[in-house]
Design a protein around this motif. Sequence first.
Motif, mmCIF file in Angstrom:
data_model
loop_
_atom_site.group_PDB
_atom_site.id
_atom_site.type_symbol
_atom_site.label_atom_id
_atom_site.label_comp_id
_atom_site.label_asym_id
_atom_site.label_seq_id
_atom_site.Cartn_x
_atom_site.Cartn_y
_atom_site.Cartn_z
ATOM 1 N N ASP A 53 18.092 13.892 0.460
ATOM 2 C CA ASP A 53 17.812 14.532 -0.826
ATOM 3 C C ASP A 53 16.396 15.091 -0.899
ATOM 4 N N SER A 54 15.487 14.508 -0.111
ATOM 5 C CA SER A 54 14.101 15.003 -0.152
ATOM 6 C C SER A 54 13.991 16.414 0.440
ATOM 7 N N ARG A 87 10.708 21.746 -2.039
ATOM 8 C CA ARG A 87 10.813 20.502 -2.822
ATOM 9 C C ARG A 87 9.454 19.799 -2.890
ATOM 10 N N ASP A 125 6.895 19.108 -6.037
ATOM 11 C CA ASP A 125 6.490 17.741 -6.389
ATOM 12 C C ASP A 125 4.964 17.651 -6.517
ATOM 13 N N LYS A 169 22.508 16.977 1.030
ATOM 14 C CA LYS A 169 22.919 15.880 0.130
ATOM 15 C C LYS A 169 23.940 14.993 0.830
ATOM 16 N N SER A 178 14.816 19.614 -6.677
ATOM 17 C CA SER A 178 15.276 18.620 -7.654
ATOM 18 C C SER A 178 16.186 19.267 -8.710
ATOM 19 N N GLU A 179 16.844 18.420 -9.498
ATOM 20 C CA GLU A 179 17.844 18.957 -10.431
ATOM 21 C C GLU A 179 17.267 19.919 -11.467
ATOM 22 N N SER A 235 14.623 21.715 -11.272
ATOM 23 C CA SER A 235 13.600 22.514 -10.583
ATOM 24 C C SER A 235 13.356 23.869 -11.254
#
Length: 577
Positions: free
Chosen positions: A157-158, A126, A130, A152, A162-163, A165
């Motif tokens: 969430d980190s 993740r 980013d 989750k 991501s959605e 991704s």
Amino acid sequence: MNTSKNWVRSLIRSYTSLCTRRLTTSLSVTNCSQRKTRRTGQIPVRGSVFLPSSARNNLMDIKALRQDVKDIFDAAVTAVYPPEMIRNTVTLSDDDSTLIIDGHKYKIDNNVYVVGFGKAVSGMARTVEDILGDHLVKGIISIPHGSQELFKSIHKDSLCVSENSKITVYEGARDNMPDDNANKAAMAILDLIQSLNDNHLLIVLISGGGSALLPSPIPPITLSDELEMTKVVSTHGGSIHDLNVLRQNIEILKGGGLAAKAKPAKVVSLILSDVIEDKLDIISSGPTSPMHSSPRQCLQILDRLQVKDKVPPVIIETLEGKASKIKTSREIDPQHLNISSFESQWDHVKNIVIGSNCIATQAAYLKANTLGYVPLVLTNTLQGEAKKAAKMFAELALYVIYCFETLRPDEGNATLTAAEIQLIELGINKIELKRIEAATTQAQNSKSGVCIICGGETIVNVSGNGVGGRNQEMALAFAMEYKKLTSNENSKYFDKFHVEFLSAGTDGQDGPTDAAGAVVNRYLIPAALSSKVDPSEYLLNNDSNTFFKLVTTDNCLIQTGLTGTNVMDIQTLIVKP
Ligand SMILES: Nc1ncnc2c1ncn2[C@@H]1O[C@H](COP(=O)(O)OP(=O)(O)OP(=O)(O)O)[C@@H](O)[C@H]1O
Ligand SMILES: O=C(O)[C@H](O)CO
């Protein structure tokens, strides 16, 4: 003779007699036949354990100490939190054209690929995405079954991709065993890396658990052969080192295979170590590290474990076939080894350890220092039976107390002899004893306590049918051992000291339980006994988790939830007058 010298003599006598008694006492013998009569598999709950009144008088001190020891553990875990470690290592230049990884510069232009496998890889991936933004072309990660959903559900969430991704997530390896899903992930990773060229940069994210999440048996060996071998080796006394040496030699992507297949792309591996001494070829079986083993060594391991007839024949045939032909870099006669050609096989690869037990214990050291203790990191390679380690920590607590006491000018250092002998037998060397003594002197001078920090990974040969983990078992065994060592005519001297001991896993899960570990002090065992709960029954039945769940007024269990990281276990022992 003055009174204090008499006291020292009697302390030596009782200590020596305790040592002798301990040699004939076995904590670990388990009578399985007795337990077969229990239908539930766990010792029946007989009621809750409450703190005795002597402890309640000191409640403020005890609470503060317990909070300190927990805060020290939290600091250790926070230091190896995957997003932080990635951000500490990977940055993008201001003009967006250069990726700086641990000081090394890579020109990038929408040409970066990511693959990863391991229990802590989700949060690493993740953060890398980013940072990279559009420079990331594509990624594939293999992580434990159910982990995204789980992170989750605990609002981490980190730690999830991501959605939108560009990284495809495969979840598999239930119970840390290679399975179909993990194999699909491995094959997808193989396809991706084979399509790369010398303009591409491949970032490989590696953490513990990666071996099971990247199974890639070399045909004719099949996934089920590999699974069978994994089960046989781990249930016949094979260590993770043994298992991963075997994996290196029968899999496409292990033992440097991934780096070789990704060539000519540049490869940078960011590694979170979960093995003793951070051995690159052992962490996740070293997919991007040179292999230091050979098929012949694999056969020797199988011989030593006496499992040659239990492992699928195709694996033995493959290893024997290779052993007769192939020599690894290590087996080649150095005089004939062309060093430059060997190195050129690896000069497209950089392996960087971004997190380890050492980093975690260093953070624990700093936190303990901030809290006013005199800290000391004793080791990052604690291994062996959890109960034996518990005994060592109990002896260490006593040793620190003796150091505090004998530092009084008129008492000399006679009491240290018996304690020293005992600790040396348990694996602590003389230099370490001197370091502990020095820390105690410093604590004495500054009127504070000593905080001994250790890291590593112990084992429990589970013979009971209770619920527990190696850290909870160590904490319970420590409390019992400390009680035993200090229950003599000098107990009032030991009572002048606060002793707090914590053992917990940095991943937040100790064995198959919802706790990371446990924290104990000298009040626990008397409190349990006075509540008619016999701790030794729970220990013998490997039922430490059930025992700690009974301790309702003095929260002994460390419940962090899954932390998203994994750098083995941490122990912290505070001794404070
Ligand atoms: N009832 C029990 N009491 C004590 N220890 C147990 C019990 N049941 C299992 N264990 C220990 O727990 C260990 C497995 O737990 P865990 O999954 O935390 O370790 P792991 O596989 O080494 O993973 P990781 O390295 O990620 O912590 C085994 O080594 C086993 O000895
Ligand atoms: O995956 C593995 O091989 C172990 O966790 C050691 O890294």
